[in-house]
Design a protein around this motif. Structure first.
Motif, PDB file in Angstrom:
ATOM      1  N   ALA A   1       0.818  -1.216   0.000  1.00 55.93           N
ATOM      2  CA  ALA A   1       0.000   0.000   0.000  1.00 55.93           C
ATOM      3  C   ALA A   1       0.848   1.261   0.000  1.00 55.93           C
ATOM      4  CB  ALA A   1      -0.921  -0.016   1.218  1.00 55.93           C
ATOM      5  N   ASP A   2       1.995   1.216   0.668  1.00 54.34           N
ATOM      6  CA  ASP A   2       2.769   2.455   0.776  1.00 54.34           C
ATOM      7  C   ASP A   2       3.461   2.835  -0.534  1.00 54.34           C
ATOM      8  OD1 ASP A   2       4.413   0.311   1.069  1.00 54.34           O
ATOM      9  OD2 ASP A   2       5.638   1.170   2.662  1.00 54.34           O
ATOM     10  N   LEU A   3       3.611   1.888  -1.469  1.00 57.52           N
ATOM     11  CA  LEU A   3       4.121   2.279  -2.792  1.00 57.52           C
ATOM     12  C   LEU A   3       3.178   3.290  -3.427  1.00 57.52           C
ATOM     13  CD1 LEU A   3       5.146  -1.152  -4.364  1.00 57.52           C
ATOM     14  CD2 LEU A   3       6.626   0.541  -3.286  1.00 57.52           C
ATOM     15  N   LEU A   4       1.906   3.000  -3.340  1.00 55.22           N
ATOM     16  CA  LEU A   4       0.905   3.891  -3.924  1.00 55.22           C
ATOM     17  C   LEU A   4       0.770   5.168  -3.093  1.00 55.22           C
ATOM     18  CD1 LEU A   4      -1.683   1.075  -4.640  1.00 55.22           C
ATOM     19  CD2 LEU A   4      -0.283   2.240  -6.339  1.00 55.22           C
ATOM     20  N   ALA A   5       0.831   5.013  -1.768  1.00 56.87           N
ATOM     21  CA  ALA A   5       0.685   6.182  -0.891  1.00 56.87           C
ATOM     22  C   ALA A   5       1.799   7.191  -1.159  1.00 56.87           C
ATOM     23  CB  ALA A   5       0.698   5.740   0.569  1.00 56.87           C
ATOM     24  N   THR A   6       3.002   6.691  -1.389  1.00 56.43           N
ATOM     25  CA  THR A   6       4.123   7.593  -1.655  1.00 56.43           C
ATOM     26  C   THR A   6       3.932   8.323  -2.979  1.00 56.43           C
ATOM     27  OG1 THR A   6       5.591   6.127  -0.427  1.00 56.43           O
ATOM     28  CG2 THR A   6       6.631   7.731  -1.877  1.00 56.43           C
ATOM     29  N   ALA A   7       3.456   7.583  -3.997  1.00 55.18           N
ATOM     30  CA  ALA A   7       3.203   8.222  -5.294  1.00 55.18           C
ATOM     31  C   ALA A   7       2.108   9.282  -5.183  1.00 55.18           C
ATOM     32  CB  ALA A   7       2.821   7.164  -6.316  1.00 55.18           C
ATOM     33  N   LEU A   8       1.140   9.021  -4.314  1.00 53.41           N
ATOM     34  CA  LEU A   8       0.050   9.980  -4.125  1.00 53.41           C
ATOM     35  C   LEU A   8       0.409  11.087  -3.140  1.00 53.41           C
ATOM     36  CD1 LEU A   8      -3.009   7.567  -3.737  1.00 53.41           C
ATOM     37  CD2 LEU A   8      -2.709   9.249  -5.554  1.00 53.41           C
ATOM     38  N   ASP A   9       1.508  10.892  -2.408  1.00 53.39           N
ATOM     39  CA  ASP A   9       1.877  11.782  -1.310  1.00 53.39           C
ATOM     40  C   ASP A   9       0.730  11.857  -0.302  1.00 53.39           C
ATOM     41  OD1 ASP A   9       3.579  13.385   0.100  1.00 53.39           O
ATOM     42  OD2 ASP A   9       2.900  15.247  -0.816  1.00 53.39           O
ATOM     43  N   SER A  10       0.126  10.702  -0.036  1.00 56.37           N
ATOM     44  CA  SER A  10      -1.001  10.664   0.897  1.00 56.37           C
ATOM     45  C   SER A  10      -0.517  10.351   2.307  1.00 56.37           C
ATOM     46  CB  SER A  10      -2.029   9.627   0.457  1.00 56.37           C
ATOM     47  OG  SER A  10      -1.551   8.313   0.685  1.00 56.37           O
ATOM     48  N   ARG A  11      -1.383  10.542   3.268  1.00 54.70           N
ATOM     49  CA  ARG A  11      -1.055  10.350   4.673  1.00 54.70           C
ATOM     50  C   ARG A  11      -1.957   9.252   5.249  1.00 54.70           C
ATOM     51  NH1 ARG A  11       1.903  14.236   6.738  1.00 54.70           N
ATOM     52  NH2 ARG A  11       1.194  13.844   8.853  1.00 54.70           N
ATOM     53  N   PRO A  12      -1.561   8.696   6.399  1.00 52.73           N
ATOM     54  CA  PRO A  12      -2.449   7.718   7.050  1.00 52.73           C
ATOM     55  C   PRO A  12      -3.778   8.365   7.410  1.00 52.73           C
ATOM     56  CG  PRO A  12      -0.229   7.586   7.970  1.00 52.73           C
ATOM     57  CD  PRO A  12      -0.251   8.800   7.092  1.00 52.73           C
ATOM     58  N   ASP A  13      -4.824   7.599   7.277  1.00 55.93           N
ATOM     59  CA  ASP A  13      -6.168   8.078   7.579  1.00 55.93           C
ATOM     60  C   ASP A  13      -6.440   7.879   9.080  1.00 55.93           C
ATOM     61  OD1 ASP A  13      -9.071   8.500   6.072  1.00 55.93           O
ATOM     62  OD2 ASP A  13      -9.202   7.393   7.970  1.00 55.93           O
ATOM     63  N   THR A  14      -6.785   8.966   9.768  1.00 54.81           N
ATOM     64  CA  THR A  14      -6.960   8.885  11.223  1.00 54.81           C
ATOM     65  C   THR A  14      -8.083   7.925  11.598  1.00 54.81           C
ATOM     66  OG1 THR A  14      -6.203  11.169  11.418  1.00 54.81           O
ATOM     67  CG2 THR A  14      -7.356  10.252  13.306  1.00 54.81           C
ATOM     68  N   GLY A  15      -9.161   7.932  10.833  1.00 55.95           N
ATOM     69  CA  GLY A  15     -10.266   7.030  11.136  1.00 55.95           C
ATOM     70  C   GLY A  15      -9.865   5.564  11.001  1.00 55.95           C
ATOM     71  N   ARG A  16      -9.093   5.261   9.979  1.00 53.10           N
ATOM     72  CA  ARG A  16      -8.661   3.873   9.796  1.00 53.10           C
ATOM     73  C   ARG A  16      -7.646   3.471  10.862  1.00 53.10           C
ATOM     74  NH1 ARG A  16      -8.013   3.786   3.170  1.00 53.10           N
ATOM     75  NH2 ARG A  16     -10.188   4.305   2.701  1.00 53.10           N
ATOM     76  N   LEU A  17      -6.844   4.427  11.323  1.00 46.82           N
ATOM     77  CA  LEU A  17      -5.939   4.121  12.430  1.00 46.82           C
ATOM     78  C   LEU A  17      -6.721   3.839  13.706  1.00 46.82           C
ATOM     79  CD1 LEU A  17      -2.936   6.606  12.105  1.00 46.82           C
ATOM     80  CD2 LEU A  17      -2.842   4.112  12.084  1.00 46.82           C
ATOM     81  N   ALA A  18      -7.813   4.586  13.919  1.00 48.09           N
ATOM     82  CA  ALA A  18      -8.646   4.337  15.098  1.00 48.09           C
ATOM     83  C   ALA A  18      -9.183   2.914  15.083  1.00 48.09           C
ATOM     84  CB  ALA A  18      -9.793   5.345  15.136  1.00 48.09           C
ATOM     85  N   VAL A  19      -9.549   2.424  13.897  1.00 52.90           N
ATOM     86  CA  VAL A  19     -10.029   1.048  13.776  1.00 52.90           C
ATOM     87  C   VAL A  19      -8.926   0.059  14.149  1.00 52.90           C
ATOM     88  CG1 VAL A  19     -10.759  -0.697  12.100  1.00 52.90           C
ATOM     89  CG2 VAL A  19     -11.803   1.579  12.076  1.00 52.90           C
ATOM     90  N   ARG A  20      -7.703   0.358  13.734  1.00 56.98           N
ATOM     91  CA  ARG A  20      -6.598  -0.558  14.051  1.00 56.98           C
ATOM     92  C   ARG A  20      -6.279  -0.588  15.545  1.00 56.98           C
ATOM     93  NH1 ARG A  20      -4.147  -2.755   9.419  1.00 56.98           N
ATOM     94  NH2 ARG A  20      -5.541  -2.230   7.690  1.00 56.98           N
ATOM     95  N   LEU A  21      -6.836   0.337  16.315  1.00 59.51           N
ATOM     96  CA  LEU A  21      -6.632   0.305  17.763  1.00 59.51           C
ATOM     97  C   LEU A  21      -7.597  -0.653  18.451  1.00 59.51           C
ATOM     98  CD1 LEU A  21      -6.036   4.108  18.440  1.00 59.51           C
ATOM     99  CD2 LEU A  21      -4.372   2.272  18.696  1.00 59.51           C
ATOM    100  N   LEU A  22      -8.582  -1.140  17.712  1.00 58.64           N
ATOM    101  CA  LEU A  22      -9.489  -2.133  18.289  1.00 58.64           C
ATOM    102  C   LEU A  22      -8.710  -3.408  18.619  1.00 58.64           C
ATOM    103  CD1 LEU A  22     -12.471  -1.792  15.784  1.00 58.64           C
ATOM    104  CD2 LEU A  22     -12.562  -1.215  18.215  1.00 58.64           C
ATOM    105  N   TRP A  23      -9.214  -4.125  19.603  1.00 53.60           N
ATOM    106  CA  TRP A  23      -8.617  -5.432  19.928  1.00 53.60           C
ATOM    107  C   TRP A  23      -9.715  -6.449  20.126  1.00 53.60           C
ATOM    108  CZ3 TRP A  23      -4.159  -7.678  19.371  1.00 53.60           C
ATOM    109  CH2 TRP A  23      -3.921  -8.892  20.032  1.00 53.60           C
TER     110      TRP A  23
END
Length: 616
Positions: A143-165
């Protein structure tokens, strides 16, 4: 390819690349991926098709007319076979049969009349992502290959989901990057010739679990043997984990049958009650041509080691960082001894055993049989009668279960494992240090997902099996990249699609029973692994290593929560985490409830420390 990826070491096991349709716009977008050292495969037109990194031994290509095929990874197909397939291909969907038949673990890419198709593995070990760049869809294996080409940043909402356990299906299958989408492992991505349209096409379904153990065991043996042979066939030196458990022991004995020289490595546990070493030594006695290396238990890295030094290029947070040091510690030494690939027994627990949740259905189809087994499971896992009855009576569909989970994020963890074991899985939780904003974002994502989510299979047992495999491979794909960077590629034969299919095809009532430990693998390995080694009916848990690591590395954890990136994003209460680091023996930390938080924090920090190319 991104600058950050350019600066990382590459080699077998670290193939990563982007895929382009055959059009002018895609050729223009390719400039974001071209860097010194990247390799390029072209369409018949001369425009770029694949750009990235791969070694010559991990790619097979073929071309016939306007059709081209490439398999990147561990693939049993040779060029003539791919050429024959390319020559008779009339439509990209015809690749379904090829993908479902080839042993190994690889990305399969095709170009046909300008369209492209790319897919990973059904296991989820090799994934596919895509993004719209320069007006056209570009696919990539990271995913980060594409993110770098887009110069995009991590999505805060999706990071919040990754905090679930834990993170439930399908939420862990999304990219954490803005503008980058993920493809489900059972789907292939097809991009039109003009690059403006992208769609997915399902290519994989799990087998119906109808084989008896007697019929299924030979198929499992054949699939696992082929998976190991694929890695050992070139000869030379290979290394294997020999933990003493049935999974790695089986891989070791299969590898020892090859022409390769085998190094078997054992890390004994620190727990005096751990019997792994004795079982490993017993196995080694039956492997006279294999060199057995036993490491010093006290020298092994503990869980939570070196969290502050991680600078690997990872395209998403992973709880694999907790065991990173333990996994990688011995690889450089094995590489110095000539090993070209390290085989693990990882995945054996996920495919040779299976979920007790199958008994939710079996209770309704074979009640007397199921009740006798459930009594055994209750005794084995200390399931309370009331909680067991409630779990069996719960008939909620998966979307309803997911929606209900969104309303219970702050509810204490259940005291018994039975609810998750007989249900759709363990319901996700957020812990006290997660902020109200994290709760809002995670709840919103869960409810949105519940509106259209489908389970991986209608049978909650098979759904759970598939989810466990996919969450495991999410970790292993990152470990494989770390291992290659550490100097020795690693491979996990149990996670090859053909092995998974062979295991899942066996009836669940014969795969999981309270009366026998891994009966399927035991039967499959009869005649390969000595009977004395097949008698083991347990395994070590390494829980002492985890608790010792938490105490020893409390200072690192304190540092981790100083200037926390998650705190800056408003997702955690840093003060609560710092207080928690001061009392690592708190009973609540016995469960791995810190893992998702540490994974996200380490990942955000590692983005700052990842190696960058030299200037000038």
């Amino acid at each position: 390819m991104s600058d950050m990826h350019e600066s990382a070491e590459t080699g077998r096991g670290d193939a990563h690349f982007a895929v382009f349709p055959d059009c002018e716009e895609a050729a223009a977008a390719a400039r974001f991926f071209r860097h010194p050292g990247t390799r390029v495969l072209t369409h018949a037109s001369g425009r770029p098709w694949l750009i990235g990194h791969w070694s010559g031994t991990e790619i097979v290509t073929a071309r016939a007319g306007t059709t081209a095929l490439a398999a990147v990874g561990w693939c049993a197909a040779d060029r003539p076979r791919l050429e024959r397939r390319a020559a008779r291909m009339r439509d990209l969907t015809e690749l379904d049969d090829l993908a479902r038949s080839l042993p190994g673990s690889f990305h399969l890419v095709a170009a046909h009349d300008g369209q492209v198709r790319i897919q990973g593995t059904a296991s989820g070990l090799r994934l596919v992502f895509h993004a719209r760049i320069g007006g056209v869809h570009i696919a990539a294996t990271s995913a980060d290959l594409l993110a770098t080409a887009l110069d995009s940043r991590p999505d805060t909402g999706r990071l919040a989901v990754r905090l679930l356990w834990p993170v439930p299906h399908p939420l862990y299958e999304t990219s954490v990057w803005q503008g980058v989408d993920a493809v489900s492992p059972h789907d292939a991505l097809i991009v039109s010739a003009d690059g403006r349209r992208a769609r997915t096409s399902r290519w994989w379904w799990p087998p119906e679990p109808v084989r008896t153990l007697t019929r299924g065991a030979p198929a499992v043996r054949a699939a696992l043997a082929e998976a190991v042979d694929l890695r050992t066939r070139p000869g030379g030196v290979v290394s294997c984990d020999l933990s003493g458990g049935l999974d790695s022991t089986s891989v070791c004995f299969l590898a020892a049958r090859s022409s390769a020289s085998v190094l078997a490595a054992t890390w004994p546990g620190r727990d005096p009650a751990d019997t792994d070493l004795a079982w490993a030594r017993q196995a080694a006695e039956h492997l006279p041509r294999t060199e057995h290396v036993v490491w010093d238990a006290d020298a092994s890295a503990l869980v939570y080691s070196d969290l502050l030094g991680i600078d690997d290029l990872l395209d998403e947070p992973t709880i694999g960082v907790m065991d990173r040091s333990r996994v990688l510690q011995h690889l450089p030494w094995l590489a110095e001894r000539g090993s070209r690939v390290h085989l693990t027994g990882i995945g054996g627990d996920h495919v040779a055993w299976c979920s007790e949740a199958y008994y939710h259905r079996l209770l309704r189809t074979r009640p007397l049989f199921a009740l006798s087994r459930l009594r055994g499971f209750r005794a084995l896992w200390n399931w309370p009668l009331g909680a067991t009855a409630r779990a069996l009576a719960d008939t909620r569909a998966y979307p309803r279960w997911l929606a209900d989970s969104a309303r219970q994020l702050r509810t204490p963890m259940p005291e018994s494992s039975v609810t998750g074991s007989l249900g759709w899985g363990m319901a996700p939780r957020l812990f006290p240090w997660m902020t109200p904003e994290t709760e809002r974002l995670a709840r919103e994502a869960l409810l949105d997902s519940a509106a259209h989510a489908e389970p991986l299979h209608p049978d909650r047992g098979l759904h759970t099996d598939l989810e466990l495999i996919r969450t495991c491979t999410r970790i292993i794909r990152q470990w494989e990249r770390m291992a290659t960077r550490a100097g020795l590629p690693m491979a996990s034969p149990y996670l090859d699609d053909r092995v998974i299919e062979a295991c899942l095809a066996v009836r669940p009532d014969e795969r999981v029973t309270p009366w026998q430990y891994k009966p399927l693998l035991t039967e499959a390995m009869r005649g390969v692994v000595p009977d004395a080694c097949l008698r083991r009916a347990n395994k070590a848990e390494a829980s002492m290593d985890a608790s010792d690591g938490l105490r020893r590395h409390r200072g690192d954890l304190m540092t981790l929560w100083s200037d926390s990136r998650l705190e800056r994003l408003g997702l955690v209460d840093g003060e609560q985490l710092r207080r928690l680091a001061q009392r690592p023996s708190a009973p609540g930390l016995r469960d791995a409830i810190l893992y998702s938080t540490i994974a996200c924090e380490v990942w955000l920090r590692s983005r700052d420390r990842a190696p960058r190319p030299a200037v000038g």
